[in-house]
Design a protein around this motif. Structure first.
Motif, PDB file in Angstrom:
ATOM      1  N   ALA A   3       0.793  -1.287  -0.075  1.00 24.72           N
ATOM      2  CA  ALA A   3      -0.120   0.045  -0.123  1.00 24.72           C
ATOM      3  C   ALA A   3       0.874   1.359  -0.101  1.00 24.72           C
ATOM      4  CB  ALA A   3      -0.931  -0.085   1.239  1.00 24.72           C
ATOM      5  N   THR A   4       0.354   2.348  -0.691  1.00 23.39           N
ATOM      6  CA  THR A   4       1.196   3.736  -0.641  1.00 23.39           C
ATOM      7  C   THR A   4       0.465   4.444   0.522  1.00 23.39           C
ATOM      8  OG1 THR A   4      -0.281   4.650  -2.313  1.00 23.39           O
ATOM      9  CG2 THR A   4       1.659   3.542  -3.083  1.00 23.39           C
ATOM     10  N   ARG A  49      -0.809   6.475 -19.877  1.00 22.61           N
ATOM     11  CA  ARG A  49      -2.188   6.642 -20.422  1.00 22.61           C
ATOM     12  C   ARG A  49      -3.082   7.351 -19.617  1.00 22.61           C
ATOM     13  NH1 ARG A  49      -3.730   1.886 -23.526  1.00 22.61           N
ATOM     14  NH2 ARG A  49      -5.647   3.225 -23.714  1.00 22.61           N
ATOM     15  N   SER A  50      -2.645   7.577 -18.427  1.00 24.34           N
ATOM     16  CA  SER A  50      -3.480   8.342 -17.457  1.00 24.34           C
ATOM     17  C   SER A  50      -2.560   9.602 -16.621  1.00 24.34           C
ATOM     18  CB  SER A  50      -3.851   7.431 -16.132  1.00 24.34           C
ATOM     19  OG  SER A  50      -4.457   8.195 -15.337  1.00 24.34           O
ATOM     20  N   LYS A  51      -3.178  10.779 -16.894  1.00 23.87           N
ATOM     21  CA  LYS A  51      -2.644  11.943 -16.131  1.00 23.87           C
ATOM     22  C   LYS A  51      -2.367  11.740 -14.593  1.00 23.87           C
ATOM     23  CE  LYS A  51      -3.441  14.814 -20.047  1.00 23.87           C
ATOM     24  NZ  LYS A  51      -4.983  14.347 -20.658  1.00 23.87           N
ATOM     25  N   LEU A  52      -3.432  11.036 -14.187  1.00 21.49           N
ATOM     26  CA  LEU A  52      -3.503  11.376 -12.759  1.00 21.49           C
ATOM     27  C   LEU A  52      -2.391  10.055 -12.208  1.00 21.49           C
ATOM     28  CD1 LEU A  52      -4.617  11.879  -9.910  1.00 21.49           C
ATOM     29  CD2 LEU A  52      -6.374  10.276 -10.210  1.00 21.49           C
ATOM     30  N   ALA A  53      -2.284   8.842 -12.953  1.00 19.75           N
ATOM     31  CA  ALA A  53      -1.200   8.009 -12.703  1.00 19.75           C
ATOM     32  C   ALA A  53       0.389   8.772 -12.779  1.00 19.75           C
ATOM     33  CB  ALA A  53      -1.045   6.932 -13.460  1.00 19.75           C
ATOM     34  N   ALA A  54       0.410   9.596 -13.736  1.00 16.75           N
ATOM     35  CA  ALA A  54       1.583  10.370 -14.026  1.00 16.75           C
ATOM     36  C   ALA A  54       1.851  11.157 -12.868  1.00 16.75           C
ATOM     37  CB  ALA A  54       1.515  10.940 -15.509  1.00 16.75           C
ATOM     38  N   ALA A  55       0.830  12.036 -12.330  1.00 16.74           N
ATOM     39  CA  ALA A  55       1.121  12.861 -11.234  1.00 16.74           C
ATOM     40  C   ALA A  55       1.416  12.148 -10.186  1.00 16.74           C
ATOM     41  CB  ALA A  55      -0.573  13.566 -11.254  1.00 16.74           C
ATOM     42  N   ILE A  56       0.618  11.084  -9.775  1.00 16.43           N
ATOM     43  CA  ILE A  56       1.246  10.353  -8.597  1.00 16.43           C
ATOM     44  C   ILE A  56       2.316   9.763  -8.503  1.00 16.43           C
ATOM     45  CG2 ILE A  56       0.674   8.200  -7.230  1.00 16.43           C
ATOM     46  CD1 ILE A  56      -2.451   8.993  -8.045  1.00 16.43           C
ATOM     47  N   ASN A  58       4.945  11.022  -9.935  1.00 14.93           N
ATOM     48  CA  ASN A  58       5.824  12.066  -9.975  1.00 14.93           C
ATOM     49  C   ASN A  58       5.739  12.984  -8.532  1.00 14.93           C
ATOM     50  OD1 ASN A  58       6.768  11.839 -12.466  1.00 14.93           O
ATOM     51  ND2 ASN A  58       6.012  13.618 -13.470  1.00 14.93           N
ATOM     52  N   GLY A  59       4.905  12.234  -7.771  1.00 11.21           N
ATOM     53  CA  GLY A  59       4.912  12.642  -6.463  1.00 11.21           C
ATOM     54  C   GLY A  59       3.637  13.335  -5.881  1.00 11.21           C
ATOM     55  N   LEU A  60       2.337  13.320  -6.506  1.00 14.39           N
ATOM     56  CA  LEU A  60       1.431  13.905  -5.942  1.00 14.39           C
ATOM     57  C   LEU A  60       0.631  13.177  -5.061  1.00 14.39           C
ATOM     58  CD1 LEU A  60      -0.843  16.273  -6.551  1.00 14.39           C
ATOM     59  CD2 LEU A  60      -2.087  14.446  -7.970  1.00 14.39           C
ATOM     60  N   ARG A 202       2.027  22.199  -7.543  1.00 10.45           N
ATOM     61  CA  ARG A 202       2.268  22.101  -8.855  1.00 10.45           C
ATOM     62  C   ARG A 202       3.221  21.218  -9.424  1.00 10.45           C
ATOM     63  NH1 ARG A 202       2.862  28.551 -10.560  1.00 10.45           N
ATOM     64  NH2 ARG A 202       3.874  27.496 -12.321  1.00 10.45           N
ATOM     65  N   ILE A 203       2.894  19.988 -10.079  1.00 11.97           N
ATOM     66  CA  ILE A 203       3.874  19.077 -10.471  1.00 11.97           C
ATOM     67  C   ILE A 203       3.954  19.031 -12.087  1.00 11.97           C
ATOM     68  CG2 ILE A 203       4.330  16.478 -10.347  1.00 11.97           C
ATOM     69  CD1 ILE A 203       3.236  16.511  -7.488  1.00 11.97           C
ATOM     70  N   ASP A 204       4.686  19.078 -12.655  1.00 10.03           N
ATOM     71  CA  ASP A 204       5.055  18.799 -14.250  1.00 10.03           C
ATOM     72  C   ASP A 204       4.835  17.269 -14.528  1.00 10.03           C
ATOM     73  OD1 ASP A 204       6.666  18.254 -16.850  1.00 10.03           O
ATOM     74  OD2 ASP A 204       6.591  20.833 -16.546  1.00 10.03           O
ATOM     75  N   LEU A 205       4.137  17.006 -15.499  1.00  8.51           N
ATOM     76  CA  LEU A 205       4.042  15.556 -15.755  1.00  8.51           C
ATOM     77  C   LEU A 205       5.007  14.958 -16.754  1.00  8.51           C
ATOM     78  CD1 LEU A 205       0.189  15.382 -16.372  1.00  8.51           C
ATOM     79  CD2 LEU A 205       1.497  15.236 -14.136  1.00  8.51           C
ATOM     80  N   HIS A 206       6.169  15.713 -16.866  1.00 12.50           N
ATOM     81  CA  HIS A 206       7.471  15.050 -17.664  1.00 12.50           C
ATOM     82  C   HIS A 206       7.903  13.939 -16.794  1.00 12.50           C
ATOM     83  CE1 HIS A 206      10.863  15.046 -20.285  1.00 12.50           C
ATOM     84  NE2 HIS A 206      11.594  14.856 -19.002  1.00 12.50           N
ATOM     85  N   PRO A 207       8.187  12.733 -17.371  1.00  9.41           N
ATOM     86  CA  PRO A 207       8.503  12.454 -18.761  1.00  9.41           C
ATOM     87  C   PRO A 207       7.099  11.817 -19.263  1.00  9.41           C
ATOM     88  CG  PRO A 207       9.217  10.792 -17.398  1.00  9.41           C
ATOM     89  CD  PRO A 207       8.841  11.735 -16.784  1.00  9.41           C
ATOM     90  N   TYR A 208       6.164  11.776 -18.723  1.00 12.06           N
ATOM     91  CA  TYR A 208       4.951  10.787 -19.142  1.00 12.06           C
ATOM     92  C   TYR A 208       4.007  11.733 -20.217  1.00 12.06           C
ATOM     93  CZ  TYR A 208       6.406   8.283 -15.139  1.00 12.06           C
ATOM     94  OH  TYR A 208       7.202   7.816 -14.172  1.00 12.06           O
ATOM     95  N   ASP A 209       3.884  13.147 -19.912  1.00 11.16           N
ATOM     96  CA  ASP A 209       3.283  14.099 -20.848  1.00 11.16           C
ATOM     97  C   ASP A 209       4.032  15.150 -21.178  1.00 11.16           C
ATOM     98  OD1 ASP A 209       0.443  13.403 -21.591  1.00 11.16           O
ATOM     99  OD2 ASP A 209       0.303  12.849 -19.774  1.00 11.16           O
ATOM    100  N   LYS A 210       3.923  16.005 -22.468  1.00 12.41           N
ATOM    101  CA  LYS A 210       4.887  17.060 -22.635  1.00 12.41           C
ATOM    102  C   LYS A 210       3.853  18.248 -22.342  1.00 12.41           C
ATOM    103  CE  LYS A 210       7.679  18.797 -26.352  1.00 12.41           C
ATOM    104  NZ  LYS A 210       7.363  19.955 -26.811  1.00 12.41           N
ATOM    105  N   ASP A 211       4.418  19.114 -21.831  1.00 10.69           N
ATOM    106  CA  ASP A 211       3.589  20.609 -21.464  1.00 10.69           C
ATOM    107  C   ASP A 211       2.474  20.362 -20.779  1.00 10.69           C
ATOM    108  OD1 ASP A 211       5.867  21.677 -22.699  1.00 10.69           O
ATOM    109  OD2 ASP A 211       4.851  21.989 -24.753  1.00 10.69           O
TER     110      ASP A 211
END
Ligand SMILES: C[S@@+](CC[C@H](N)C(=O)[O-])C[C@H]1O[C@@H](n2cnc3c(N)ncnc32)[C@H](O)[C@@H]1O
Length: 220
Positions: A3-4, A49-56, A58-60, A202-211
């Motif tokens: 679990a996280t 495939r999912s920006k929420l997964a990318a954000a998590i 990256n530390g969200l 505020r968290i950038d989604l790099h490298p999963y999504d650009k800009d």
């Protein structure tokens, strides 16, 4: 599988997972990998495939609880909605989408999920789903529109409970292609702060999504 610190999100090696709902045993939504651990079924949550997964990834940190009510704007075909539905197992996901084509697919991918309420509507007009949605704990938005900050504010002020949180996925190029992404993020943050929302992260989604940037806000 561990679990996280985020309710309902699990980790194994460097991948994140959610536990599939009992009603959906054995079925996938976007051909994601299923793994079994101690008789439980977990779906791999793909940050590409999912920006929420990318954000998590990256530390969200988000404050979902198993019984949270989520207003999800820009549900598309249900990729991220399905994982949110796994997390808020005893809650609700109001999945708002304005494309009938995407909604048809969403009904196919998430139709079995008892906690997903599909809403075919334009998020610019939150009053149009007032008979379906009421006070929510979290507003999640991913609509890639020029006026995305405005859409987010009107939905937050109409539906988010006090002390609730919201996440806005900002696509810089949708705001203004001629602006540098950093400037576009600044403008969105200013607009949210001017409206009285507190920017928590505020968290950038790099490298999963650009800009793309995720903005986490709280509302008091
Ligand atoms: C980038 S996709 C969302 C992807 C989805 N959040 C996911 O992770 O699976 C944006 C979606 O927002 C929808 N959308 C755009 N403008 C909208 C609006 N005003 N109201 C509701 N949905 C909208 C689009 O039709 C599209 O399906």
């Amino acid at each position: 599988m561990k679990a996280t610190s985020i309710t309902g999100v699990y980790k194994e090696k460097n991948r994140i997972y959610t536990e599939n709902l009992p009603c959906c045993k054995g079925s996938t939504v976007y051909n994601e990998r299923i793994v079994y651990y101690r008789d439980r079924e977990f779906r791999s949550w793909n940050p590409y495939r999912s920006k929420l997964a990318a954000a998590i990834s990256n530390g969200l940190k988000i404050s979902f609880k198993t019984d949270s009510k989520i207003l999800y704007l820009g549900a598309a075909t249900g990729t991220t909605v399905s994982h949110v539905s796994d997390i808020v197992r005893d809650g609700w996901v109001y999945a708002v989408e304005n494309s009938p084509v995407a909604m048809k697919k969403l009904l196919y991918t998430c139709g079995k999920r008892h906690n997903v309420i599909p809403v075919l509507a334009d998020a610019n007009h939150p009053e149009r789903y007032g008979s379906i949605v009421s006070g929510v704990d979290f507003v999640y938005q991913d609509v890639s529109q020029r006026n995305q900050a405005e859409i987010f504010k009107t939905n937050v002020f109409r539906y988010l409970k006090k002390n609730g949180e919201g996440v806005l996925m900002v696509k810089a190029r949708s705001i203004d292609v001629s602006l540098k992404p950093k400037k576009a993020y600044e403008l969105v943050c200013l607009e949210l702060e001017d409206a009285g929302l507190k920017i928590e992260r505020r968290i950038d989604l790099h490298p999963y999504d650009k800009d793309h940037m995720v903005i986490l806000v709280s509302y008091f």
